[in-house]
Motif scaffolding. Structure first.
Motif, PDB file in Angstrom:
ATOM      1  N   LEU A   1       0.823  -1.210   0.000  1.00 62.18           N
ATOM      2  CA  LEU A   1       0.000   0.000   0.000  1.00 62.18           C
ATOM      3  C   LEU A   1       0.858   1.262   0.000  1.00 62.18           C
ATOM      4  O   LEU A   1       0.584   2.219  -0.734  1.00 62.18           O
ATOM      5  CB  LEU A   1      -0.921   0.010   1.223  1.00 62.18           C
ATOM      6  CG  LEU A   1      -2.092  -0.978   1.207  1.00 62.18           C
ATOM      7  CD1 LEU A   1      -2.798  -0.986   2.548  1.00 62.18           C
ATOM      8  CD2 LEU A   1      -3.073  -0.640   0.092  1.00 62.18           C
TER       9      LEU A   1
ATOM     10  N   SER B   1      -5.949   2.347  -4.304  1.00 57.68           N
ATOM     11  CA  SER B   1      -5.233   1.099  -4.004  1.00 57.68           C
ATOM     12  C   SER B   1      -5.982  -0.148  -4.462  1.00 57.68           C
ATOM     13  O   SER B   1      -5.508  -1.260  -4.250  1.00 57.68           O
ATOM     14  CB  SER B   1      -4.970   0.991  -2.499  1.00 57.68           C
ATOM     15  OG  SER B   1      -6.186   0.960  -1.774  1.00 57.68           O
TER      16      SER B   1
ATOM     17  N   VAL C   1      -6.473  -1.271   4.076  1.00 54.26           N
ATOM     18  CA  VAL C   1      -6.299   0.155   3.793  1.00 54.26           C
ATOM     19  C   VAL C   1      -6.668   0.988   5.012  1.00 54.26           C
ATOM     20  O   VAL C   1      -5.910   1.863   5.454  1.00 54.26           O
ATOM     21  CB  VAL C   1      -7.163   0.575   2.579  1.00 54.26           C
ATOM     22  CG1 VAL C   1      -7.147   2.092   2.408  1.00 54.26           C
ATOM     23  CG2 VAL C   1      -6.667  -0.110   1.313  1.00 54.26           C
TER      24      VAL C   1
END
Length: 412
Positions: free
Chosen positions: A160, A289, A297
């Motif tokens: 990420l 993402s 996330v």
């Protein structure tokens, strides 16, 4: 299942803290510690799942609003604590604490029962193409087995942080949670320094600040759902937060007194501008993402935000001891000053605004949904972003056709 389990954990923790296991009396110290730990351990499951809930149950023009309501329900709970806690504990006997904890426990038991009865994993039909893909991938992963999310999270977090466009919404989220946490922690002292002395009035103002966070989030998230103007709305929120922080800094200074209505209005405006940044950028981070896991996330954002807040609060405590007198004098009021903690927050907001202004990430999940449902009218208004979305949609359609061809070939 995860949310239901967390609700059960929180309920047990509340019962331990209320003294229910010890004949409805104030709990022993060991029960207090165990209950507090259980409640604390349950919180991440509530705070990290809203984007997943939104993506699972809601359409592409409803997700930001859904995430805002879920995330900011935390603020509603804090506002309730300001009002109810002040009513039960302000100037009353120690027995009032017993009553207060029992009421919290009863509410937790009722909420746990409702969660068991009504909370479901997913709807019968996926609301979007991205949700359908998520369901399909989850079923495939379940059949294949593999490591749990906890074991794979470090690798996912690393991915990420390397994803183009992920860092600006992460920085915005962290800044927002830092500012709102500091202001919430020092609301009483700030209001006293601005001239408010009655605790029940200060409690009401504190509750109003939390409600303003939720109200602003609901209004602006609904607008973002209909326009996809994540960047523009976030920058406007930062501008509003900077102005209101500056006004509050003058209000709490020793050398000038502003009308109470102005001080309260500035605090509420700060909540309504700084608070919405969190849900909007939670959704933006999921967009850029995609197809990474929504919980991963949000966990990354919450982890970074709360860690940063833990460092920011003591820094602001130290900065409180200093006042900077640097503004131009106002006739009849002398020179204004701003306390050090306010200056720290102003520098933080200005720095993150400058960093976020360079955001150029792709709305990958939006493109997936548009490619899966071409008849749906896209609400992307920014011309440059709309063009990039169209290019991304074509690429996704080509990839999907290639995957379908491979599946047909493998069957044949």
């Amino acid at each position: 299942k995860v949310v239901t389990g967390a609700a059960g954990m929180m309920t047990v923790g509340c019962l331990f803290r209320s003294g229910a296991p010890t004949n409805l009396f104030l709990p022993s110290y060991i029960f207090e510690i165990i209950g507090t730990m259980l409640i604390g351990a349950a919180q991440p499951f509530f705070q990290c799942t809203p984007p997943l809930l939104s993506g699972t149950w809601f359409g592409q023009d409803e997700r930001a609003l859904s995430t805002s309501i879920c995330l900011n329900a935390n603020q509603l709970g804090i506002a309730t604590a300001f009002v109810v806690g002040g009513f039960f504990l302000g100037g009353r006997t120690p027995d009032a604490l017993d009553e207060y904890l029992l009421i919290i426990s009863a509410c937790s038991v009722a909420t746990f029962g409702a969660t068991i009865a009504f909370f479901k994993d997913k709807p019968p039909t996926p609301p979007t193409a991205s949700a359908a893909k998520h369901f399909k991938d989850a079923d495939k992963k379940k059949l294949q087995g593999g490591k749990g999310g906890f074991l794979t999270y470090p690798a996912t977090a690393k991915t990420l942080l390397k994803t183009p466009g992920f860092l600006p919404p992460l920085a915005a989220f962290v800044c927002s949670i830092g500012v709102t946490n500091v202001v919430s922690a020092f609301t009483s002292e700030t209001m006293q320094r601005a001239g408010f002395v009655r605790e029940n009035v200060i409690d009401g103002i504190g509750a109003g600040f939390q409600i303003a966070i939720m109200a602003g989030g609901v209004l602006l998230a609904g607008y973002v759902d209909q326009t996809k103007r994540y960047k523009e709305v976030t920058l406007a929120c930062f501008a509003g937060a900077f102005v209101t922080l500056l006004l509050l800094g003058v209000a709490e200074g020793y050398q000038v007194t502003l009308p109470p209505a102005v001080v309260i209005g500035a605090l509420l405006a700060l909540g309504a501008s700084a608070g919405p940044i969190q849900p909007i950028n939670a959704e933006l981070a999921v967009e850029v993402s995609y197809p990474e896991d929504e919980c991963a996330v949000e966990a990354t954002q919450q982890l970074a935000g709360n860690l940063f807040s833990a460092l920011l609060v003591p820094l602001c405590v130290k900065a409180m001891a200093y006042d900077w007198t640097f503004l131009l004098p106002i006739p009849g009021a002398g020179r204004e000053d701003i306390r050090g903690d306010t200056l720290v927050l102003l520098v933080l907001v200005a720095s993150v605004t400058a960093f976020f202004s360079g955001f150029e990430g792709e709305l990958k999940r939006e493109a997936e949904d548009q490619a899966g449902d071409p008849m749906h009218e896209s609400h992307v208004k920014n011309a440059k972003q709309k063009k990039a979305l169209e290019v991304l949609e074509l690429r996704l359609v080509q990839e999907r056709e290639e995957e379908d061809a491979k599946e047909v070939a493998s069957v044949a």
